[in-house]
Design a protein around this motif. Structure first.
Motif, PDB file in Angstrom:
ATOM      1  N   SER A 204       0.861  -1.183   0.000  1.00  0.00           N
ATOM      2  CA  SER A 204       0.000   0.000   0.000  1.00  0.00           C
ATOM      3  C   SER A 204       0.891   1.223   0.000  1.00  0.00           C
ATOM      4  O   SER A 204       2.099   1.125   0.208  1.00  0.00           O
ATOM      5  N   ALA A 205       0.292   2.391  -0.241  1.00  0.00           N
ATOM      6  CA  ALA A 205       1.082   3.602  -0.478  1.00  0.00           C
ATOM      7  C   ALA A 205       2.000   3.952   0.683  1.00  0.00           C
ATOM      8  O   ALA A 205       3.050   4.543   0.486  1.00  0.00           O
ATOM      9  N   GLY A 206       1.628   3.619   1.905  1.00  0.00           N
ATOM     10  CA  GLY A 206       2.434   3.994   3.057  1.00  0.00           C
ATOM     11  C   GLY A 206       3.480   2.979   3.445  1.00  0.00           C
ATOM     12  O   GLY A 206       4.144   3.131   4.456  1.00  0.00           O
ATOM     13  N   LYS A 207       3.672   1.935   2.648  1.00  0.00           N
ATOM     14  CA  LYS A 207       4.574   0.833   3.028  1.00  0.00           C
ATOM     15  C   LYS A 207       5.609   0.573   1.946  1.00  0.00           C
ATOM     16  O   LYS A 207       5.804  -0.542   1.492  1.00  0.00           O
ATOM     17  N   ARG A 208       6.295   1.621   1.529  1.00  0.00           N
ATOM     18  CA  ARG A 208       7.310   1.512   0.496  1.00  0.00           C
ATOM     19  C   ARG A 208       8.650   1.105   1.105  1.00  0.00           C
ATOM     20  O   ARG A 208       9.056   1.640   2.128  1.00  0.00           O
ATOM     21  N   SER A 209       9.359   0.200   0.429  1.00  0.00           N
ATOM     22  CA  SER A 209      10.698  -0.164   0.881  1.00  0.00           C
ATOM     23  C   SER A 209      11.758   0.704   0.212  1.00  0.00           C
ATOM     24  O   SER A 209      12.924   0.664   0.595  1.00  0.00           O
ATOM     25  N   ALA A 210      11.365   1.485  -0.793  1.00  0.00           N
ATOM     26  CA  ALA A 210      12.277   2.390  -1.487  1.00  0.00           C
ATOM     27  C   ALA A 210      11.461   3.524  -2.086  1.00  0.00           C
ATOM     28  O   ALA A 210      10.290   3.345  -2.417  1.00  0.00           O
ATOM     29  N   PRO A 211      12.066   4.725  -2.226  1.00  0.00           N
ATOM     30  CA  PRO A 211      11.303   5.879  -2.745  1.00  0.00           C
ATOM     31  C   PRO A 211      10.838   5.673  -4.172  1.00  0.00           C
ATOM     32  O   PRO A 211      11.573   5.196  -5.034  1.00  0.00           O
ATOM     33  N   GLY A 212       9.570   6.034  -4.423  1.00  0.00           N
ATOM     34  CA  GLY A 212       8.998   5.926  -5.758  1.00  0.00           C
ATOM     35  C   GLY A 212       8.259   4.635  -6.026  1.00  0.00           C
ATOM     36  O   GLY A 212       7.664   4.469  -7.095  1.00  0.00           O
ATOM     37  N   GLN A 213       8.273   3.711  -5.058  1.00  0.00           N
ATOM     38  CA  GLN A 213       7.570   2.439  -5.267  1.00  0.00           C
ATOM     39  C   GLN A 213       6.069   2.679  -5.410  1.00  0.00           C
ATOM     40  O   GLN A 213       5.488   3.523  -4.742  1.00  0.00           O
ATOM     41  N   ILE A 214       5.438   1.927  -6.311  1.00  0.00           N
ATOM     42  CA  ILE A 214       4.029   2.104  -6.645  1.00  0.00           C
ATOM     43  C   ILE A 214       3.221   0.982  -6.000  1.00  0.00           C
ATOM     44  O   ILE A 214       3.649  -0.171  -5.997  1.00  0.00           O
ATOM     45  N   PRO A 215       2.046   1.272  -5.443  1.00  0.00           N
ATOM     46  CA  PRO A 215       1.221   0.221  -4.835  1.00  0.00           C
ATOM     47  C   PRO A 215       0.850  -0.875  -5.835  1.00  0.00           C
ATOM     48  O   PRO A 215       0.643  -0.611  -7.026  1.00  0.00           O
ATOM     49  N   LEU A 216       0.768  -2.104  -5.349  1.00  0.00           N
ATOM     50  CA  LEU A 216       0.468  -3.255  -6.194  1.00  0.00           C
ATOM     51  C   LEU A 216      -0.835  -3.066  -6.964  1.00  0.00           C
ATOM     52  O   LEU A 216      -0.914  -3.379  -8.159  1.00  0.00           O
ATOM     53  N   ARG A 217      -1.876  -2.580  -6.300  1.00  0.00           N
ATOM     54  CA  ARG A 217      -3.170  -2.416  -6.954  1.00  0.00           C
ATOM     55  C   ARG A 217      -3.057  -1.488  -8.159  1.00  0.00           C
ATOM     56  O   ARG A 217      -3.650  -1.730  -9.206  1.00  0.00           O
ATOM     57  N   GLN A 218      -2.275  -0.421  -8.040  1.00  0.00           N
ATOM     58  CA  GLN A 218      -2.099   0.511  -9.145  1.00  0.00           C
ATOM     59  C   GLN A 218      -1.306  -0.130 -10.281  1.00  0.00           C
ATOM     60  O   GLN A 218      -1.601   0.083 -11.467  1.00  0.00           O
ATOM     61  N   MET A 219      -0.307  -0.934  -9.938  1.00  0.00           N
ATOM     62  CA  MET A 219       0.482  -1.624 -10.971  1.00  0.00           C
ATOM     63  C   MET A 219      -0.385  -2.609 -11.755  1.00  0.00           C
ATOM     64  O   MET A 219      -0.238  -2.756 -12.975  1.00  0.00           O
ATOM     65  N   LEU A 220      -1.312  -3.273 -11.049  1.00  0.00           N
ATOM     66  CA  LEU A 220      -2.138  -4.290 -11.689  1.00  0.00           C
ATOM     67  C   LEU A 220      -3.313  -3.688 -12.451  1.00  0.00           C
ATOM     68  O   LEU A 220      -3.551  -4.016 -13.615  1.00  0.00           O
ATOM     69  N   ASP A 221      -4.075  -2.814 -11.788  1.00  0.00           N
ATOM     70  CA  ASP A 221      -5.311  -2.307 -12.368  1.00  0.00           C
ATOM     71  C   ASP A 221      -5.128  -1.009 -13.146  1.00  0.00           C
ATOM     72  O   ASP A 221      -5.827  -0.776 -14.141  1.00  0.00           O
ATOM     73  N   GLY A 222      -4.210  -0.153 -12.670  1.00  0.00           N
ATOM     74  CA  GLY A 222      -3.993   1.122 -13.341  1.00  0.00           C
ATOM     75  C   GLY A 222      -3.115   0.971 -14.574  1.00  0.00           C
ATOM     76  O   GLY A 222      -3.512   1.309 -15.692  1.00  0.00           O
ATOM     77  N   TYR A 223      -1.915   0.439 -14.351  1.00  0.00           N
ATOM     78  CA  TYR A 223      -0.959   0.311 -15.456  1.00  0.00           C
ATOM     79  C   TYR A 223      -1.043  -1.041 -16.165  1.00  0.00           C
ATOM     80  O   TYR A 223      -0.445  -1.215 -17.211  1.00  0.00           O
ATOM     81  N   ARG A 224      -1.728  -2.001 -15.594  1.00  0.00           N
ATOM     82  CA  ARG A 224      -1.911  -3.326 -16.191  1.00  0.00           C
ATOM     83  C   ARG A 224      -0.565  -3.938 -16.621  1.00  0.00           C
ATOM     84  O   ARG A 224      -0.400  -4.429 -17.733  1.00  0.00           O
ATOM     85  N   VAL A 225       0.385  -3.901 -15.704  1.00  0.00           N
ATOM     86  CA  VAL A 225       1.733  -4.390 -15.996  1.00  0.00           C
ATOM     87  C   VAL A 225       1.756  -5.843 -16.482  1.00  0.00           C
ATOM     88  O   VAL A 225       2.478  -6.165 -17.438  1.00  0.00           O
ATOM     89  N   PRO A 226       0.977  -6.754 -15.891  1.00  0.00           N
ATOM     90  CA  PRO A 226       1.040  -8.141 -16.376  1.00  0.00           C
ATOM     91  C   PRO A 226       0.598  -8.330 -17.823  1.00  0.00           C
ATOM     92  O   PRO A 226       0.944  -9.327 -18.452  1.00  0.00           O
ATOM     93  N   GLN A 227      -0.165  -7.379 -18.363  1.00  0.00           N
ATOM     94  CA  GLN A 227      -0.653  -7.514 -19.731  1.00  0.00           C
ATOM     95  C   GLN A 227       0.283  -6.897 -20.773  1.00  0.00           C
ATOM     96  O   GLN A 227       0.013  -6.964 -21.972  1.00  0.00           O
ATOM     97  N   MET A 228       1.383  -6.306 -20.338  1.00  0.00           N
ATOM     98  CA  MET A 228       2.284  -5.653 -21.281  1.00  0.00           C
ATOM     99  C   MET A 228       2.930  -6.668 -22.221  1.00  0.00           C
ATOM    100  O   MET A 228       3.245  -7.792 -21.832  1.00  0.00           O
ATOM    101  N   THR A 229       3.118  -6.250 -23.479  1.00  0.00           N
ATOM    102  CA  THR A 229       3.804  -7.066 -24.467  1.00  0.00           C
ATOM    103  C   THR A 229       4.951  -6.246 -25.053  1.00  0.00           C
ATOM    104  O   THR A 229       5.081  -5.050 -24.774  1.00  0.00           O
ATOM    105  N   GLU A 230       5.751  -6.873 -25.884  1.00  0.00           N
ATOM    106  CA  GLU A 230       6.831  -6.132 -26.540  1.00  0.00           C
ATOM    107  C   GLU A 230       6.273  -5.083 -27.495  1.00  0.00           C
ATOM    108  O   GLU A 230       6.972  -4.147 -27.886  1.00  0.00           O
ATOM    109  N   ALA A 231       5.022  -5.245 -27.881  1.00  0.00           N
ATOM    110  CA  ALA A 231       4.390  -4.289 -28.803  1.00  0.00           C
ATOM    111  C   ALA A 231       3.641  -3.179 -28.082  1.00  0.00           C
ATOM    112  O   ALA A 231       3.073  -2.300 -28.731  1.00  0.00           O
ATOM    113  N   THR A 232       3.608  -3.196 -26.741  1.00  0.00           N
ATOM    114  CA  THR A 232       2.873  -2.183 -25.984  1.00  0.00           C
ATOM    115  C   THR A 232       3.378  -0.782 -26.313  1.00  0.00           C
ATOM    116  O   THR A 232       4.575  -0.509 -26.229  1.00  0.00           O
TER     117      THR A 232
END
Length: 500
Positions: A204-232
């Motif tokens: 979550s936003a308040g539990k970063r181990s390094a500056p600039g880390q993004i919450p998991l929910r945002q990586m999954l639902d906002g940026y859809r990182v798992p769906q990225m392809t080389e053509a993205t």
């Protein structure tokens, strides 16, 4: 659709107590690919409780006992740290993360006690991103490892773009690479596209181990990182600042609704680094950028070609990287006037535009094309006159406008006054009762200027209305959707309507 082996998403477990660490695991274990168990961060957690944390994961994990000079919390000697490592050997981690700078004897002891774990040799620099990243990697590769991790502090967006290009050109080297800090946040998303074997997200936003880390929910639902392809395709926003813009939320929502293989990120770019950043963005393969203050006028002399309205108004708010060329467009004018004309036609009306920057110029030129009588008001009269000349209008200083005692039908506010708590009283003095006020400042809440206008019985239009209209035009440019096959209007209406 070509898909390479996707990046694994890793959530660091950094709870300061056993309950807090367990909460982080339970919150994310159904959606993360693996965990990083940061033993150095745990406080008052017994070895039995550490085992309980591991058993609760149900996922592979990286074991790490990070020392302080590389961003960790372990404060003891290297001998004490090695002893702690050895005591953990029964945990059976999938990976062990060890600093590349440790002594040979330290590393060989780790290899001996963790024979089944893949070794991650890591380098963390919380001060800078060194110029020669390939040379750093070559030095690290003198020791055999499964993966090599390089995490550095970005002091500018150029550092982040350099890191991404380095990662992309070494995508088969078993690299984990990213930049930390606000200027490097976008690399945590695009690293997955560039070939990083692992990307990190906080629980979550308040539990970063390094500056600039993004919450998991945002990586999954906002940026859809798992769906990225080389053509993205990569689109984004550049400017200074960009933190308050909701564009990453709205634009990624539109991308998802229209099933586009693309992602949109925010990249803070200062004037002095703009030219180099453009080259770096083109080299990495970014296809389109939105532009906000204070870069719109600077870009006029940096793009390969000015297209459409950008030729007339001398400002660029949209970049399209196409076949090795950087094309500059401006959609601000049409966006603002389309939003305003939903409330009132402007032909034959008197419009006063406050400001003389890129947005003000574009809006003035478009208003003049639509038959409005245009006046520009600015702190510096010479800038107001220069901008007014582009639109065939008149220019005034603030005092000059007040002395002229002119009336108007609509005021369009195009300065930073009112942003981030800035005093807007200078502009408030210009508001006439019962008129129309558009404030192009993008804000979740009404600006002080908008509130004052409402008190004076004015029709008020906020910055979201213009942002939505000009964003639709930007997407049509980037996707080359000249035949309007994409239902962008409905997609953006839903995206902006869902904002908190």
């Amino acid at each position: 659709m070509k898909r390479s082996a996707r990046s694994l998403i890793c959530v660091p477990v950094i709870g300061r107590s056993f309950p807090e660490a367990l909460e982080q695991i339970v919150e994310t274990r159904n959606e993360t690919d693996l965990f990083e168990l940061r033993i150095d961060c745990l406080r008052g957690v017994s070895d039995e409780q550490v085992k309980e944390l591991v058993s609760s994961m149900g996922k592979p994990f990286i074991l790490c006992v990070r020392r302080q000079d590389e961003g960790g919390d372990f404060a003891g000697t290297e001998a004490e740290r090695l002893k702690r490592w050895v005591a953990l050997s029964a945990l059976n981690p999938a990976y062990v993360d060890v600093e590349s700078s440790v002594e040979d004897s330290f590393l060989e002891t780790i290899r001996h006690h963790f024979p089944n774990a893949a070794l991650i040799l890591s380098h963390h620099d919380f001060r800078q991103t060194i110029p020669n990243l390939p040379e750093l990697l070559r030095r690290m590769q003198s020791r055999k490892a499964a993966l090599y991790k390089i995490a550095t502090m970005a002091n500018s967006s150029l550092d982040g773009l350099r890191m991404l290009q380095f990662l992309k050109s070494h995508r088969h080297a078993g690299l984990i690479a990213l930049c930390m800090g606000p200027c490097g946040e976008f690399t945590r998303v695009l690293a997955a596209l560039a070939g990083s074997r692992i990307v990190y997200a906080c629980s979550s936003a308040g539990k970063r181990s390094a500056p600039g880390q993004i919450p998991l929910r945002q990586m999954l639902d906002g940026y859809r990182v798992p769906q990225m392809t080389e053509a993205t395709r990569v689109f984004g926003l550049i400017g200074d600042p960009v933190t308050k813009s909701p564009s990453d939320i709205t634009h990624n929502s539109v991308i998802e609704k229209l099933a586009l293989d693309a992602v949109y990120v925010k990249i803070p770019v200062r004037k002095e680094e703009l030219s180099l950043c453009l080259r770096a963005a083109a080299s990495f393969g970014i296809q389109g950028l939105s532009v906000t203050m204070p870069l719109k006028e600077e870009l006029v002399k940096l793009v390969d070609s000015l297209e459409g309205d950008a030729k007339d108004c001398g400002a660029v708010n949209t970049l399209h990287f196409n076949e090795g060329r950087i094309l500059g467009y401006n959609t601000d004018g049409r966006g603002a006037l389309d939003a305003l004309e939903e409330w009132m036609p402007v032909r034959g009306k008197r419009l006063v535009i406050v400001g003389a920057g890129g947005s003000a110029r574009a809006i003035a030129c478009e208003a003049s094309r639509r038959g409005a009588e245009v006046s520009l008001v600015n702190r510096t009269e010479s800038k107001a006159l220069e901008a007014a000349n582009l639109a065939g209008g008149r220019g005034y200083s603030f005092d000059g406008w007040k002395l002229s005692r002119q009336s108007y039908d609509a005021m369009i506010h195009c300065t930073p006054l009112g942003m981030f708590g800035m005093d807007s009283s200078l502009v408030e003095e210009l508001i006439d009762e019962g008129k129309c006020l558009m404030d192009i400042v993008v804000s979740k809440e009404e600006t002080a200027l908008m509130k004052q206008a409402r008190l004076r019985g004015c029709q008020v239009i906020g910055g979201y209305a213009m942002l939505k209209k000009q964003a639709i035009s930007q997407f049509r440019i980037w996707t080359e959707d000249s035949h309007r096959k994409l239902n962008l209007e409905d997609a953006f209406e839903i995206a902006f309507g869902a904002l908190p």
